[in-house]
Write an enzyme that holds these catalytic residues in place. Sequence first.
Site, PDB file in Angstrom:
ATOM      1  N   SER A 139       0.907  -1.188  -0.138  1.00 25.20           N
ATOM      2  CA  SER A 139      -0.031   0.131   0.246  1.00 25.20           C
ATOM      3  C   SER A 139       0.879   1.184   0.080  1.00 25.20           C
ATOM      4  CB  SER A 139      -0.865   0.112   1.345  1.00 25.20           C
ATOM      5  OG  SER A 139      -1.836   1.181   1.362  1.00 25.20           O
ATOM      6  N   LYS A 165      -1.260  -1.034  -4.188  1.00 26.68           N
ATOM      7  CA  LYS A 165      -2.512  -0.381  -3.863  1.00 26.68           C
ATOM      8  C   LYS A 165      -2.191   1.141  -3.872  1.00 26.68           C
ATOM      9  CE  LYS A 165      -4.544  -0.706   0.736  1.00 26.68           C
ATOM     10  NZ  LYS A 165      -5.333  -0.939   1.445  1.00 26.68           N
ATOM     11  N   LYS A 167      -3.397   5.165  -2.415  1.00 21.90           N
ATOM     12  CA  LYS A 167      -4.226   5.927  -1.959  1.00 21.90           C
ATOM     13  C   LYS A 167      -4.946   6.781  -2.808  1.00 21.90           C
ATOM     14  CE  LYS A 167      -4.216   3.598   2.308  1.00 21.90           C
ATOM     15  NZ  LYS A 167      -5.379   3.240   2.891  1.00 21.90           N
ATOM     16  N   ASP A 192      -7.584   2.497  -3.188  1.00 23.43           N
ATOM     17  CA  ASP A 192      -8.089   2.821  -1.787  1.00 23.43           C
ATOM     18  C   ASP A 192      -8.606   4.204  -1.383  1.00 23.43           C
ATOM     19  OD1 ASP A 192      -9.313   2.143   0.764  1.00 23.43           O
ATOM     20  OD2 ASP A 192      -7.007   1.749   1.574  1.00 23.43           O
ATOM     21  N   GLU A 217     -11.230   0.153  -3.061  1.00 23.97           N
ATOM     22  CA  GLU A 217     -11.467  -0.101  -1.803  1.00 23.97           C
ATOM     23  C   GLU A 217     -12.272   0.821  -1.043  1.00 23.97           C
ATOM     24  OE1 GLU A 217      -9.080  -1.495   2.074  1.00 23.97           O
ATOM     25  OE2 GLU A 217      -8.242  -1.610   0.162  1.00 23.97           O
ATOM     26  N   ASP A 242     -13.964  -2.482   3.135  1.00 23.29           N
ATOM     27  CA  ASP A 242     -13.101  -2.642   4.368  1.00 23.29           C
ATOM     28  C   ASP A 242     -13.661  -2.169   5.720  1.00 23.29           C
ATOM     29  OD1 ASP A 242     -10.936  -2.300   6.177  1.00 23.29           O
ATOM     30  OD2 ASP A 242      -9.924  -0.927   5.062  1.00 23.29           O
ATOM     31  N   LYS A 266      -9.291  -7.513   7.995  1.00 23.59           N
ATOM     32  CA  LYS A 266      -8.600  -7.180   9.136  1.00 23.59           C
ATOM     33  C   LYS A 266      -8.983  -7.572  10.569  1.00 23.59           C
ATOM     34  CE  LYS A 266      -7.165  -2.824   6.744  1.00 23.59           C
ATOM     35  NZ  LYS A 266      -7.533  -1.470   6.696  1.00 23.59           N
ATOM     36  N   GLY A 294      -3.868  -4.470   6.183  1.00 25.23           N
ATOM     37  CA  GLY A 294      -2.831  -3.994   7.308  1.00 25.23           C
ATOM     38  C   GLY A 294      -3.197  -2.738   7.705  1.00 25.23           C
TER      39      GLY A 294
END
Length: 373
Positions: A139, A165, A167, A192, A217, A242, A266, A294
């Site tokens: 990420s 991933k 952001k 994400d 996400e 998530d 998670k 994570g």
Amino acid sequence: MRIESIVMRQVRMQLLEPFVTSYGAETHKEAVIVEARTEAGAVGYAECVAAGTPHYTEETSITAWHVLKEWLIPSVFGRGFDSVDHLVRWLEDQNYIRGNRMAKAGLEMALWDAFAAETSTPLAALLGGSRTEVAVGISVGLQPATDVLVEKVARYVSQGFQRVKLKVEPSRDFEIVSAVRAAFPTLPIMVDANSAYAGCTYEDLRWLDDYDLMMIEQPLSHDDLVFHAELARHLKTPVCLDESIKSAEDVRRAGLIGSCRVVNVKAGRVGGFSEVLRIHAEAKNSGMTLWCGGMLETGIGRLHNVALSSLSGFSLPGDTGPSSRYFAEDIVSPPVEFSRPGWLPVERICGVSDRVDKATLEACTVYKETFLP
């Protein structure tokens, strides 16, 4: 197994670089480390991943400490844990405490870890995992400039990470995605949003379908299922949830109305290992894809995530990278490292106690408290 004492530590660790999302920038890792000691001398560790601020969820390390101290920890003394069923039942018995899943996970996972140590059973096997190594993605937080981001992605790809991933947020999304996709035409990429597009519609996000993404996400509100279902009906890009998934019941609801095709699991967010196992079973029934996310975990949480990722239902690369991605010095020794580029070994460790570097753990500890029956 019977618990003799519980030790809680508030730890603070410097991150190698700030991790920036739509929530803000994190420069340190804060966590509550829970240590469970049994009457037979076994020791289990786990990490409560609640942060210092209530941005990701409503919990913080301070609220988690309070709930653990006043309600959860007293419930384990005088109680026998002689099977996995007893560990599962303990979490079910805490349902009278509303929410506070991160606090529950911190203690519940320490109990599993101690049980693995006392019974000399590898934690992954105790959970039902069968893999010997797991694929790893990474990420990447928001960066000050797009060229900086592309350079970082190039470095991570060269290190073997199997997917990236990114952001994103409304003010920084199209430029990021288009630049990274242009630089890496075949790289598995997901984005994400951490709920940054709450209030947006599928028309605002339809452009994502042009970039062959693995998924987007949590684009909408942190507690939404209904509008994600509407979004999922109109996007070709798969929707992953998530923050909206807090339990196996949420997975069932999401499956019934079509909120998502993918779930980021998670353990620290949903209450611990027992609830993850329920989610794992429900996702299989609903035909959903799982992967392990994570929370910038220390090596303790990292080893637990790897054990979880060994379950058959976790079919995509997770966010659990090597320790060196985040910390100059981790609290486990040796640190979590690749077995080969892009892969982490599922170590046959019976709990993580033997891997905890006690001196480093103490050096990172801001406050400590011991609890007895």
